[in-house]
Design an enzyme around this catalytic site. Structure first.
Site, PDB file in Angstrom:
ATOM      1  N   HIS A   1       0.861  -1.183   0.000  1.00  0.00           N
ATOM      2  CA  HIS A   1       0.000   0.000   0.000  1.00  0.00           C
ATOM      3  C   HIS A   1       0.900   1.237   0.000  1.00  0.00           C
ATOM      4  O   HIS A   1       2.133   1.106  -0.029  1.00  0.00           O
ATOM      5  CB  HIS A   1      -0.992  -0.021   1.166  1.00  0.00           C
ATOM      6  CG  HIS A   1      -0.372  -0.149   2.531  1.00  0.00           C
ATOM      7  ND1 HIS A   1       0.563   0.738   3.017  1.00  0.00           N
ATOM      8  CD2 HIS A   1      -0.560  -1.062   3.523  1.00  0.00           C
ATOM      9  CE1 HIS A   1       0.916   0.384   4.236  1.00  0.00           C
ATOM     10  NE2 HIS A   1       0.260  -0.709   4.571  1.00  0.00           N
TER      11      HIS A   1
ATOM     12  N   HIS B   1       3.840   1.411   2.530  1.00  0.00           N
ATOM     13  CA  HIS B   1       5.043   0.658   2.119  1.00  0.00           C
ATOM     14  C   HIS B   1       5.771   1.423   1.012  1.00  0.00           C
ATOM     15  O   HIS B   1       6.998   1.498   0.983  1.00  0.00           O
ATOM     16  CB  HIS B   1       4.671  -0.725   1.565  1.00  0.00           C
ATOM     17  CG  HIS B   1       3.977  -1.620   2.534  1.00  0.00           C
ATOM     18  ND1 HIS B   1       2.724  -2.127   2.299  1.00  0.00           N
ATOM     19  CD2 HIS B   1       4.355  -2.112   3.730  1.00  0.00           C
ATOM     20  CE1 HIS B   1       2.362  -2.888   3.311  1.00  0.00           C
ATOM     21  NE2 HIS B   1       3.331  -2.900   4.200  1.00  0.00           N
TER      22      HIS B   1
ATOM     23  N   CYS C   1       1.716  -7.926  15.785  1.00  0.00           N
ATOM     24  CA  CYS C   1       3.056  -7.347  16.007  1.00  0.00           C
ATOM     25  C   CYS C   1       4.137  -8.408  15.893  1.00  0.00           C
ATOM     26  O   CYS C   1       5.308  -8.085  15.784  1.00  0.00           O
ATOM     27  CB  CYS C   1       3.180  -6.750  17.409  1.00  0.00           C
ATOM     28  SG  CYS C   1       2.094  -5.383  17.748  1.00  0.00           S
TER      29      CYS C   1
ATOM     30  N   CYS D   1      -4.130  -5.334  22.243  1.00  0.00           N
ATOM     31  CA  CYS D   1      -2.885  -4.752  21.709  1.00  0.00           C
ATOM     32  C   CYS D   1      -3.205  -3.340  21.233  1.00  0.00           C
ATOM     33  O   CYS D   1      -4.152  -3.153  20.453  1.00  0.00           O
ATOM     34  CB  CYS D   1      -2.372  -5.602  20.547  1.00  0.00           C
ATOM     35  SG  CYS D   1      -1.236  -4.684  19.488  1.00  0.00           S
TER      36      CYS D   1
ATOM     37  N   HIS E   1      -3.045  -3.170  17.195  1.00  0.00           N
ATOM     38  CA  HIS E   1      -3.959  -3.961  16.349  1.00  0.00           C
ATOM     39  C   HIS E   1      -5.372  -4.087  16.922  1.00  0.00           C
ATOM     40  O   HIS E   1      -6.264  -4.598  16.249  1.00  0.00           O
ATOM     41  CB  HIS E   1      -3.364  -5.357  16.112  1.00  0.00           C
ATOM     42  CG  HIS E   1      -2.091  -5.304  15.330  1.00  0.00           C
ATOM     43  ND1 HIS E   1      -0.850  -5.226  15.932  1.00  0.00           N
ATOM     44  CD2 HIS E   1      -1.877  -5.237  13.997  1.00  0.00           C
ATOM     45  CE1 HIS E   1       0.073  -5.148  14.988  1.00  0.00           C
ATOM     46  NE2 HIS E   1      -0.516  -5.155  13.816  1.00  0.00           N
TER      47      HIS E   1
ATOM     48  N   LYS F   1      -6.131   6.879   9.385  1.00  0.00           N
ATOM     49  CA  LYS F   1      -5.229   5.735   9.337  1.00  0.00           C
ATOM     50  C   LYS F   1      -5.766   4.710   8.340  1.00  0.00           C
ATOM     51  O   LYS F   1      -6.973   4.461   8.309  1.00  0.00           O
ATOM     52  CB  LYS F   1      -5.159   5.131  10.750  1.00  0.00           C
ATOM     53  CG  LYS F   1      -3.995   4.194  10.940  1.00  0.00           C
ATOM     54  CD  LYS F   1      -3.892   3.729  12.383  1.00  0.00           C
ATOM     55  CE  LYS F   1      -2.950   2.533  12.433  1.00  0.00           C
ATOM     56  NZ  LYS F   1      -2.773   1.969  13.743  1.00  0.00           N
TER      57      LYS F   1
ATOM     58  N   LYS G   1      -7.875  -2.152   6.688  1.00  0.00           N
ATOM     59  CA  LYS G   1      -8.728  -3.000   5.851  1.00  0.00           C
ATOM     60  C   LYS G   1     -10.184  -2.814   6.243  1.00  0.00           C
ATOM     61  O   LYS G   1     -11.063  -2.750   5.400  1.00  0.00           O
ATOM     62  CB  LYS G   1      -8.328  -4.472   6.025  1.00  0.00           C
ATOM     63  CG  LYS G   1      -7.165  -4.861   5.133  1.00  0.00           C
ATOM     64  CD  LYS G   1      -6.958  -6.364   5.154  1.00  0.00           C
ATOM     65  CE  LYS G   1      -5.621  -6.710   4.509  1.00  0.00           C
ATOM     66  NZ  LYS G   1      -5.020  -7.918   5.021  1.00  0.00           N
TER      67      LYS G   1
HETATM   68  O1  ME8 Z   1       6.978  -4.411  10.099  1.00  0.00           O
HETATM   69  N1  ME8 Z   1       2.965   4.585   6.539  1.00  0.00           N
HETATM   70  O2  ME8 Z   1       6.539  -5.332   8.026  1.00  0.00           O
HETATM   71  P1  ME8 Z   1       5.277  -4.468   7.572  1.00  0.00           P
HETATM   72  C1  ME8 Z   1       4.306   4.503   6.479  1.00  0.00           C
HETATM   73  N2  ME8 Z   1       8.171  -7.292   8.450  1.00  0.00           N
HETATM   74  N3  ME8 Z   1       4.978   3.347   6.626  1.00  0.00           N
HETATM   75  C2  ME8 Z   1       4.260   2.241   6.839  1.00  0.00           C
HETATM   76  C3  ME8 Z   1       2.847   2.250   6.900  1.00  0.00           C
HETATM   77  C4  ME8 Z   1       2.198   3.510   6.741  1.00  0.00           C
HETATM   78  N4  ME8 Z   1       0.882   3.652   6.779  1.00  0.00           N
HETATM   79  N5  ME8 Z   1       2.431   0.983   7.129  1.00  0.00           N
HETATM   80  C5  ME8 Z   1       3.554   0.217   7.190  1.00  0.00           C
HETATM   81  C6  ME8 Z   1       7.181  -5.244   9.225  1.00  0.00           C
HETATM   82  N6  ME8 Z   1       4.641   0.967   7.034  1.00  0.00           N
HETATM   83  C7  ME8 Z   1       8.300  -6.241   9.389  1.00  0.00           C
HETATM   84  C8  ME8 Z   1       9.628  -5.516   9.216  1.00  0.00           C
HETATM   85  S1  ME8 Z   1      12.298  -5.479   9.106  1.00  0.00           S
HETATM   86  C9  ME8 Z   1      13.522  -6.536   9.555  1.00  0.00           C
HETATM   87  C10 ME8 Z   1      10.830  -6.395   9.382  1.00  0.00           C
HETATM   88  C11 ME8 Z   1       6.059   0.555   7.074  1.00  0.00           C
HETATM   89  O3  ME8 Z   1       4.908  -5.035   6.253  1.00  0.00           O
HETATM   90  C12 ME8 Z   1       6.415  -0.040   8.432  1.00  0.00           C
HETATM   91  O4  ME8 Z   1       6.672   0.984   9.352  1.00  0.00           O
HETATM   92  O5  ME8 Z   1       4.265  -4.406   8.639  1.00  0.00           O
HETATM   93  C13 ME8 Z   1       7.645  -0.851   8.069  1.00  0.00           C
HETATM   94  O6  ME8 Z   1       8.813  -0.066   8.139  1.00  0.00           O
HETATM   95  C14 ME8 Z   1       7.366  -1.289   6.632  1.00  0.00           C
HETATM   96  O7  ME8 Z   1       6.276  -0.493   6.152  1.00  0.00           O
HETATM   97  C15 ME8 Z   1       6.963  -2.751   6.538  1.00  0.00           C
HETATM   98  O8  ME8 Z   1       5.866  -3.006   7.393  1.00  0.00           O
END
Ligand code: ME8
Length: 520
Positions: A19, A22, A130, A145, A148, A301, A304
């Site tokens: 999204h 990411h 988490c 949590c 979530h 925010k 889904k």
């Molecule tokens: O946390 N705005 O994965 P993830 C900005 N697998 N950044 C966002 C966001 C948003 N709305 N939503 C998610 C994980 N992110 C772990 C990481 S690293 C060794 C393991 C960012 O898929 C989030 O902060 O939940 C993170 O840095 C990245 O997307 C992946 O999130």
């Protein structure tokens, strides 16, 4: 700067697709990376996917497919998104790859052997979202949590534990003595507070509860904790091997990382767990951890349940954009370093129309048209006289560099726009169209030369954000886009014909307002 530069992103969970949150992270990392490529000789950009753990296991089950099938489908979708956004990574790591799994097992064994990992019975509250244990005091009043809003599971198992407490003082010391280790610095205090109450952490789960993961080599009843698995990616991707005295060339060239880009929600894992792991492995620590903020949509925010999750594909499609430059520019300018940012259709359209179509595109377009009209597209020797505006461009290079040294991506973009504002003011004040009409042709030519020089600087400075637009500007000016920043002032535009009427094309077309309404 000739230092080597290694930048990493968080690796995304593959229980869904990319999204714009990411995308924000991958884009700002790509922008930083492309900027440092303009300054350093050896650079490396790593991204990838986090494919193990209970979250993936449960999602696959609910879809009635195997976890591996789920991973393969979503990894492809993530990679397609990054291709669409021109994310220019050098390596994409998958935590399900054989090379990664083997090294994670070796890392675990090494820590076990040296006594940093020990076995311990444990009862705790685990949040699957988490992928970590939570303390009672972290929960909401209803026992949920806070991230979530789900009830954590009670887990009672005999697990392996990592001696995090052994490294507590060293981590505190490192953070305090390196004020730019955690960026932005206001987040360092949060981490120092968390460190006060730190305990040893469970680093394995019973295979009866979590089967989708990397087994502990010496104990196949246990699966390695997904965060230990995931964090190791930053070194397994470089071919680190804990059993070797001497590491390979890639590892020695690029480790320690110059900058590790992650979201604020996972700072604890990176500035505490990851750092302790590196200390236990006796490896140098990354130079900077950049904790970016979160992206909301229309100040809400993404979730889904609200049905407001936007993909980068949605946005490019609804505005009929063939190239990602406008979105890349907007999203990387929407949040100052470490702060939260917001996406809205209206704001997107207004910002890129104002900055890319008007401020940048129009300036180039009208200047080139005057050059064709009065000088048949040719720069003459007597036009090559530097006005004050070129000094402003040179100063902007320094300001951009200073901002990138602090990983201030939005702030650097602002400096480039400020230069363009000054160049627009310059051309309006000097009015080369009137000068030409009144017969002051040389003076008109000087103004045009100065504008083109500024545009040459802008093309290189904006390249990390808008690589396609920047290349198009350079193509029309017949200048070189692949140039190091420190060579910019030695490569000014020379006398000669640069363009014909039919070669002039707008570098960015205004977004039509009706596109935004067709959305969703
Ligand atoms: O946390 N705005 O994965 P993830 C900005 N697998 N950044 C966002 C966001 C948003 N709305 N939503 C998610 C994980 N992110 C772990 C990481 S690293 C060794 C393991 C960012 O898929 C989030 O902060 O939940 C993170 O840095 C990245 O997307 C992946 O999130």
């Amino acid at each position: 700067m000739n230092e080597n530069f290694y930048i990493t992103t968080a690796i995304d969970y593959v229980n869904g697709k990319a999204h714009i949150g990411h995308a924000f992270e991958k884009i700002i990392t790509d922008v930083i990376y492309r900027h440092f490529k303009q300054r350093c000789d050896k650079t490396m950009f790593l991204t990838g996917t986090d494919e193990h753990g209970i979250k993936i296991q449960k999602t696959a089950k609910s879809l009635n497919i195997s976890p591996m099938e789920l991973c393969n489908q979503n990894v492809e979708a993530f990679q397609n998104s990054w291709k669409l956004l021109d994310i220019n990574y050098d390596k994409f790591i998958r935590t399900t790859s054989h090379e990664h799994k083997e090294i994670v097992q070796k890392i675990f064994e090494k820590l076990l052997k040296q006594g940093d990992i020990y076995k311990h019975s444990y009862k705790g509250l685990y949040c699957n979202g988490c992928e970590c244990f939570l303390n009672e005091k972290d929960l909401t009043e209803d026992g949920l949590c806070p991230n979530h809003l789900t009830k954590p599971e009670v887990v009672e198992e005999e697990n392996y534990f990592f001696k995090l407490t052994k490294y507590k003082d060293a981590i505190i010391n490192h953070i305090k003595s390196n004020p730019d280790f955690i960026i932005p610095s206001f987040r360092a205090n949060e981490v120092l507070n968390q460190l006060e109450n730190i305990e040893d952490i469970s680093v394995s789960r019973s295979i009866n509860n979590v089967s989708w993961g990397i087994p502990v080599l010496s104990d196949d009843s246990q699966i390695i904790y997904v965060w230990i698995d995931a964090l190791s990616n930053y070194i397994t991707a470089l071919g680190y091997d804990p059993d070797k005295e001497e590491q390979n060339e890639t590892f020695t060239t690029f480790w320690p990382a110059s900058c590790q880009v992650i979201g604020k929600d996972i700072l604890k894992f990176h500035s505490i767990y990851w750092i302790a792991l590196l200390m236990a492995l006796d490896l140098p620590l990354p130079k900077h951890i950049l904790a970016h903020g979160w992206i909301t949509i229309d100040e809400t925010k993404m979730s889904k349940s609200l049905g407001n999750v936007l993909s980068p594909e949605n946005i490019l499609k609804s505005f009929e954009l063939q190239k990602p430059d406008a979105f890349r520019y907007y999203i990387s300018s929407c949040a100052n370093c470490g702060k939260d940012g917001n996406y809205s259709d209206i704001d997107f359209k207004e910002k890129v129309n104002a900055d890319l179509a008007n401020n940048m595109g129009n300036l180039l377009n009208r200047s080139l048209n005057i050059l064709v009209k009065y000088f048949d597209g040719e720069i003459k020797d007597e036009f090559i006289v530097e006005d004050e505006i070129i000094k402003t461009a040179k100063k902007t290079v320094n300001k951009v560099v200073e901002n990138f040294d602090k990983f201030q991506v939005a702030e650097a973009a602002f400096e480039i726009m400020t230069l363009l504002n000054a160049a627009n003011k310059y051309i309006n004040d000097k009015a080369p169209w009137s000068l030409s009409k009144n017969g002051d042709l040389t003076q008109a030519g000087v103004v045009l030369y100065n504008v083109f020089e500024v545009m040459r600087y802008v093309s290189v400075l904006i390249y990390p954000y808008c690589p396609n637009i920047a290349s198009n500007i350079a193509k029309q000016l017949k200048t070189n886009i692949n140039i190091k920043l420190y060579d910019l002032d030695k490569n000014n535009i020379k006398a000669g014909k640069i363009i014909t009427k039919d070669e002039i094309t707008p570098v960015f077309l205004r977004l039509d307002s009706e596109f935004a309404q067709n959305k969703k």
